[in-house]
Design an enzyme around this catalytic site. Structure first.
Site, mmCIF file in Angstrom:
data_model
loop_
_atom_site.group_PDB
_atom_site.id
_atom_site.type_symbol
_atom_site.label_atom_id
_atom_site.label_comp_id
_atom_site.label_asym_id
_atom_site.label_seq_id
_atom_site.Cartn_x
_atom_site.Cartn_y
_atom_site.Cartn_z
ATOM 1 N N CYS A 110 0.814 -1.114 0.228
ATOM 2 C CA CYS A 110 -0.062 -0.012 -0.187
ATOM 3 C C CYS A 110 0.675 1.366 0.037
ATOM 4 O O CYS A 110 0.537 2.147 -0.507
ATOM 5 C CB CYS A 110 -0.989 -0.032 1.266
ATOM 6 N N ASP A 368 -7.458 5.611 -1.586
ATOM 7 C CA ASP A 368 -7.310 4.335 -0.891
ATOM 8 C C ASP A 368 -6.698 3.182 -1.700
ATOM 9 O O ASP A 368 -7.316 2.801 -2.869
ATOM 10 C CB ASP A 368 -8.630 3.694 -0.069
ATOM 11 N N HIS A 370 -6.084 0.056 -1.081
ATOM 12 C CA HIS A 370 -6.621 -1.219 -0.417
ATOM 13 C C HIS A 370 -7.630 -1.639 -1.324
ATOM 14 O O HIS A 370 -8.972 -1.850 -0.774
ATOM 15 C CB HIS A 370 -6.828 -1.141 0.949
#
Length: 481
Positions: A110, A368, A370
């Site tokens: 990430c 994000d 993820h």
């Protein structure tokens, strides 16, 4: 024989963990992000306000990419601007990463993805300018949820079967190529910018040949003691990005380089030297020097630079507090994200890295990484772009922001840097409550102060070095999920 059996067990364990992470991040619940109509929204230096002229009674508005009824004031302009930023997320089923058998970065990559997004924003400023938006940004579909009874479960079974059989799992059959959207009425400038857009995204592809792709970043990290599957901190990623930009062989990237500050100090002499067109061992980065297709035409006006200058991406690793972010730095972070030459902040919240691009009131707006998506072959001329743009922003309170982060800026020329350093010096002036600025500008070169002599890559993580006995419990750790 025992060692061989142990190796096989470890490989199977790695494949199982990778398969589990692929499933875990392959589905996302569709959620709404609330924005106030009474407060401005700042997105990488751009100002938006959602309050309509005739709307005085409502106080809150829900933002969702698929809900046109919520578009009020400048909400649509904000949505298009946000969705035009390049979104880099977890991917699966790409070629094995250097030094490993991993074919996915789910659960550990990430921070590298956040760094890629910040670098992509710098390249957008360099080639397209801050006012550029993607024409298809408003056509993106929201992220639908997958359930255990559908694709996610099938992926898990297929991945486990492939692991046991020692073969690679099948690719996602649901991936379809988007036809090249180019109408006869498109203007030449829009067509040129779209080619820049597509080329820029291709540099971040998940293949060994991609100039700024995950494979190149992992290879750069090997020299710093980091391997695929390891935790990468925001300062280490800053050095990895610098190395990747400097080693990029594509002539289209010859006109840009990167600089990483030392110990929260930006040495102006080093930045000015980085702006020089011809570095040692590198060809001149003049725009007329045989650029690669599709960058064959002259750059857009917003991307033109003096022939004696290279643009510089300035990366500044900082720590905004101890175990938690000091509230005194909240206004500082807001001031930084309000600048158009700011390319965002990579950091996150405990155990999760993300890319901060703006704020509203006391909440950060972020992208994000993820979310696990399938591998896309960016070597084709018409590869789909949808998965590289996010339809929905997320928000997070400043109080949850991890103190370890890296701030990025884009400087087009020496004159641009002089203006930036002057403006930032004013922003960095400590208030009555603050005792120390987050970082400083100093004249001269870093070597004049001999601060980095003999430092290993791990020691360059200062001020992120922590007490080893507290490594597990420190709030700033980003660990394998």
């Amino acid at each position: 024989m025992e060692n061989k059996g142990s190796d096989e067990a470890e490989k199977l364990k790695t494949k199982f963990l990778s398969a589990w992470n692929n499933v875990k991040y392959s589905w996302a619940l569709k959620s709404k992000t609330s924005f106030s109509r009474n407060s401005p929204v700042l997105l990488l230096g751009k100002f938006y306000h959602f309050k309509a002229e005739d709307d005085d009674g409502l106080t809150d508005a829900c933002y969702e990419a698929s809900n046109d009824d919520c578009v009020m004031g400048n909400a649509e302009a904000f949505r298009k601007d946000f969705a035009s930023r390049v979104w880099l997320t977890y991917r699966e089923e790409f070629p094995p990463l250097p030094g490993s058998a991993l074919t996915s970065d789910c659960g550990w990559g990430c921070m590298l993805r956040a760094g890629q997004m910040m670098l992509a924003q710098a390249l957008i400023l360099h080639f397209l300018g801050r006012d550029w938006t993607w024409s298809a940004a408003l056509n993106l579909q929201p992220l639908d949820a997958e359930t255990w009874t559908s694709t996610a479960a099938k992926r898990l079974v297929a991945s486990l079967e492939a692991s046991l059989q020692g073969s690679q799992g099948p690719s996602d059959p649901g991936l379809k190529h988007m036809p090249q959207a180019l109408g006869s009425a498109e203007e030449a400038d829009a067509h040129l910018k779209e080619m820049y857009h597509r080329t820029l995204v291709s540099w971040f592809g998940d293949s060994p040949s991609a100039q700024l792709g995950l494979h190149r970043l992992v290879r750069s990290g090997l020299s710093m003691g980091k391997q695929a599957g390891d935790w990468y901190g925001p300062a280490v990623v800053a050095h990895i990005l610098k190395k990747a930009v400097e080693e990029a062989m594509d002539p289209g990237l010859a006109g840009i380089t990167a600089y990483v500050s030392q110990d929260c100090t930006v040495y102006s002499g080093d930045v000015v030297d980085s702006h020089g067109a011809a570095a040692a061992g590198q060809p001149s980065a003049e725009p007329a020097a045989d650029p690669p297709p599709p960058l064959q035409s002259d750059r857009p006006a917003s991307a033109s630079t003096p022939p004696d200058d290279r643009a510089v991406i300035i990366l500044i690793p900082v720590r905004l507090g101890g175990e938690k972010t000091n509230p005194e730095y909240f206004d500082f972070a807001k001031s930084i994200l309000s600048l158009e030459y700011c390319i965002g902040i990579i950091g996150g919240k405990p155990k999760q890295a993300c890319y901060f691009v703006g704020f509203q009131d006391d909440s950060l707006i972020y992208m994000d990484p993820h979310y696990c998506q399938s591998f896309v072959d960016v070597s084709t001329s018409d590869f789909p772009l949808q998965s590289y743009h996010c339809p929905s922003p997320k928000k997070m309170p400043f109080s949850k922001m991890d103190p370890s982060c890296t701030i990025g800026f884009y400087s087009r020329s020496v004159q641009d840097y002089e203006r930036i350093s002057q403006e930032l010096s004013k922003v960095l002036q400590p208030s009555a409550k603050e005792k120390y600025p987050a970082f400083t500008f100093v004249q001269g070169h870093g070597r004049d102060y001999d601060l980095s002599a003999g430092l290993t890559p791990e020691k360059r993580e200062w001020p992120f070095i922590r007490d080893p006995s507290r490594t597990v419990t420190t709030a700033g750790d980003f660990v394998l999920l």
